[in-house]
Design a protein around this motif. Structure first.
Motif, PDB file in Angstrom:
ATOM      1  N   ILE A  20      26.029  44.089  14.974  1.00 20.09           N
ATOM      2  CA  ILE A  20      24.625  44.495  15.070  1.00 20.09           C
ATOM      3  C   ILE A  20      24.447  45.599  16.109  1.00 20.09           C
ATOM      4  O   ILE A  20      23.735  46.585  15.877  1.00 20.09           O
ATOM      5  N   ALA A  21      25.096  45.455  17.266  1.00 17.92           N
ATOM      6  CA  ALA A  21      25.004  46.503  18.289  1.00 17.92           C
ATOM      7  C   ALA A  21      25.584  47.821  17.770  1.00 17.92           C
ATOM      8  O   ALA A  21      25.037  48.901  18.042  1.00 17.92           O
ATOM      9  N   TYR A  22      26.667  47.740  17.016  1.00 21.92           N
ATOM     10  CA  TYR A  22      27.303  48.955  16.473  1.00 21.92           C
ATOM     11  C   TYR A  22      26.407  49.623  15.433  1.00 21.92           C
ATOM     12  O   TYR A  22      26.189  50.845  15.473  1.00 21.92           O
ATOM     13  N   GLU A  23      25.856  48.844  14.508  1.00 22.12           N
ATOM     14  CA  GLU A  23      24.993  49.398  13.461  1.00 22.12           C
ATOM     15  C   GLU A  23      23.749  50.049  14.051  1.00 22.12           C
ATOM     16  O   GLU A  23      23.364  51.162  13.649  1.00 22.12           O
ATOM     17  N   LEU A  24      23.107  49.394  14.991  1.00 24.90           N
ATOM     18  CA  LEU A  24      21.862  49.919  15.538  1.00 24.90           C
ATOM     19  C   LEU A  24      22.074  51.236  16.290  1.00 24.90           C
ATOM     20  O   LEU A  24      21.208  52.121  16.255  1.00 24.90           O
ATOM     21  N   LEU A  53      19.192  39.677   8.788  1.00 24.26           N
ATOM     22  CA  LEU A  53      19.553  40.848   9.588  1.00 24.26           C
ATOM     23  C   LEU A  53      20.243  41.932   8.772  1.00 24.26           C
ATOM     24  O   LEU A  53      20.412  43.057   9.265  1.00 24.26           O
ATOM     25  N   THR A  54      20.609  41.635   7.537  1.00 24.49           N
ATOM     26  CA  THR A  54      21.164  42.695   6.679  1.00 24.49           C
ATOM     27  C   THR A  54      20.091  43.714   6.299  1.00 24.49           C
ATOM     28  O   THR A  54      20.413  44.761   5.718  1.00 24.49           O
ATOM     29  N   LEU A  96      28.028  41.237   7.519  1.00 25.09           N
ATOM     30  CA  LEU A  96      27.109  40.153   7.865  1.00 25.09           C
ATOM     31  C   LEU A  96      27.041  39.094   6.769  1.00 25.09           C
ATOM     32  O   LEU A  96      26.887  37.905   7.059  1.00 25.09           O
ATOM     33  N   VAL A  97      27.159  39.508   5.509  1.00 23.08           N
ATOM     34  CA  VAL A  97      27.194  38.522   4.415  1.00 23.08           C
ATOM     35  C   VAL A  97      28.433  37.640   4.552  1.00 23.08           C
ATOM     36  O   VAL A  97      28.368  36.414   4.380  1.00 23.08           O
ATOM     37  N   ILE A  98      29.572  38.250   4.881  1.00 21.52           N
ATOM     38  CA  ILE A  98      30.795  37.470   5.104  1.00 21.52           C
ATOM     39  C   ILE A  98      30.603  36.513   6.280  1.00 21.52           C
ATOM     40  O   ILE A  98      30.952  35.324   6.207  1.00 21.52           O
ATOM     41  N   ALA A  99      30.036  37.024   7.379  1.00 26.61           N
ATOM     42  CA  ALA A  99      29.810  36.176   8.557  1.00 26.61           C
ATOM     43  C   ALA A  99      28.868  35.026   8.226  1.00 26.61           C
ATOM     44  O   ALA A  99      29.074  33.887   8.689  1.00 26.61           O
TER      45      ALA A  99
END
Length: 483
Positions: free
Chosen positions: A297-301, A357-358, A446-449
């Motif tokens: 999430i930090a990387y995507e944002l 969050l996706t 995120l779906v995998i997680a």
């Protein structure tokens, strides 16, 4: 203070004394230093990558290098403290961690940073078991639970501060200060520990399983390299395949060793308890999902949405706040109704939050795309974390509580390590270029997680069974294992 320290060493430290409070401050400072560092590095990774022109695979090693050393050596660190002195090993670990932090902050390239992070993990493996063991061994019995509760509470505050502090440091003085900050903190911890913490050790320590530790570390190192390098090299690359086969061989050798040696690093008897085994399998699923999600999430944002480090670091603040204010309530609820329901529902809530969050993409809005998922994810965390930790340790007999805690901690770190190594490779994030590709890979990740987190729910529901009693959590509360 010397006379007070000598007297209290004979009967146990008191929280009402200056010596006791200073000893508590030393343990809190060390664990907070390690906790803050982990939180801040997640926020700092995109800036580290930009400064060093590093690939996602290289940035994975900044995380996995630390986790590899920590997961491999944390049980050995606890055993060393029991034998050679908990304060001594704790102080050595703190000094080591601070020195490795200084090297991290001064790293001229990504390769040196990865080595420094590995060395940080070694220090973390020495100080982390000692911070809690010192409280259990040094404080008098009637103050022990309060000391552990204060340690947990201040640790929660450190976790809540991490995103703010990390974002401010990265956007302000720079990411190097995320590491350099540990140097003065470590110095204060060492001074406090030497002044206030009495030396304690087991009177009849068992043999230290150096062979088991070496085989386990080899299996984790080989497996981590194989899984991480599968991204840039490909799964069918000969080096990846050979290293993966060697990792599996080493893992099999470790299992054989602990089953046949007299004093194994991980006592197999622990896993004869069905609940302990089931709960540790649930730990694998949950901490694999948690560990990789904060990084993703930090990387995507920052990379795809263009948010600042401070904005990205505080995006999941609702989850952190819920954990901070709700953990005690969650533990109390589990004491009344038993942990099974919470360990079934909590993972599903966490998985639902990750799926929400996706929605994050290049034009992400915090109110509509981040907040709903962060809130539901936080509800999931606060529902299962306290009951999981308490019930794991309550399943062990009193003579094995410390090793049970250490094994569960090592399993959680190993799951985190494996997830950070595997999920970005499987989702294609390691090869993604541009905001659109990064966002697609992020969503797949995120779906995998979420799917991995959800696996813990049926494990808890069917594996624990109706015989899991509320007394398990009550026993953990009495032992001071949760606050």
């Amino acid at each position: 203070m010397a006379d007070t320290k000598t007297a209290e060493a004979e009967q146990g430290l008191s929280l009402n004394s200056a010596t006791g409070r200073l000893a508590l401050g030393a343990t809190v400072g060390a664990s907070a230093m390690a906790s803050l560092d982990a939180t801040i590095v997640n926020v700092a990774l995109p800036h580290i990558g930009a400064d060093f022109h590093a690939s996602v695979s290289a940035l994975q090693w900044v995380l996995t290098g630390y986790l590899l050393a920590l997961a491999s050596l944390i049980l050995l660190g606890g055993a060393l403290g029991d034998r050679y002195g908990r304060r001594r090993v704790f102080v050595i670990g703190t000094l080591w961690f601070a020195a490795a932090s200084l090297l991290s902050g001064a790293a001229p390239n990504i390769e040196v940073l990865v080595v420094a992070r590995f060395l940080q993990g070694v220090g973390g493996a020495l100080l982390t078991p000692g911070s809690l063991a010192i409280l259990q061994a040094s404080f008098r019995e009637r103050d022990r639970a309060k000391a552990v509760g204060a340690w947990s509470g201040f640790g929660g505050i450190a976790g809540a501060m991490g995103p703010f502090l990390g974002g401010w440091l990265v956007d302000g003085p720079g990411w190097r200060w995320a590491f350099l900050l540990n140097v003065p903190v470590g110095a204060l911890v060492v001074i406090s520990a030497r002044a206030a913490v009495p030396e304690t050790r087991d009177t009849h320590p068992g043999r230290i399983d150096v062979v088991g530790a070496a085989v386990a570390a080899s299996a984790l190192a080989l497996g981590t390299w194989s899984l991480t390098e599968a991204g840039p090299r490909g799964w069918l690359d000969s080096a990846v395949m050979i290293t993966g086969a060697l990792a599996l061989t080493a893992a099999g050798a470790f299992v054989w060793w602990i089953l046949h040696t007299r004093s194994p690093l991980v006592p197999p008897a622990l896993f004869r308890n069905r609940n302990f085994t089931v709960l540790n399998l649930a730990t694998v699923a949950l901490y694999a999902a948690i560990g990789t999600s904060f990084f993703l999430i930090a990387y995507e944002l920052q990379v795809a949405a263009g948010w600042s480090a401070l904005q990205a670091g505080t995006a999941l603040l609702p989850a952190t706040v819920l954990m901070f204010i709700g953990s005690a309530w969650s533990g109390a609820l589990a004491q009344r109704i038993g942990p099974r329901l919470q360990l079934t529902v909590g993972p599903l809530l966490a998985a639902a939050g990750l799926l929400l969050l996706t929605r994050i993409g290049p034009d992400a809005s915090w109110a509509t795309d981040v907040l709903p998922g962060a809130f539901v994810f936080g509800l999931g965390l606060v529902t299962f974390v306290a009951p999981l930790t308490a019930t794991v340790m309550a399943t062990a007999d009193p003579d094995h509580v410390s090793i049970a805690s250490g094994v569960n901690n090592a399993i959680a770190r190993t799951a985190n390590l494996a997830a950070v190594a595997v999920i970005p490779v499987v989702s294609g994030l390691t090869a993604a270029v541009g905001a659109a590709e990064v966002t697609h890979s992020f969503r797949v990740s995120l779906v995998i997680a979420a799917a991995v987190a959800a696996l813990a729910s049926p494990l808890a529901f069917f594996g624990l069974g109706a015989r899991t009693r509320t007394e398990a959590v009550a026993l953990a509360l009495r032992r001071g294992l949760i606050a």
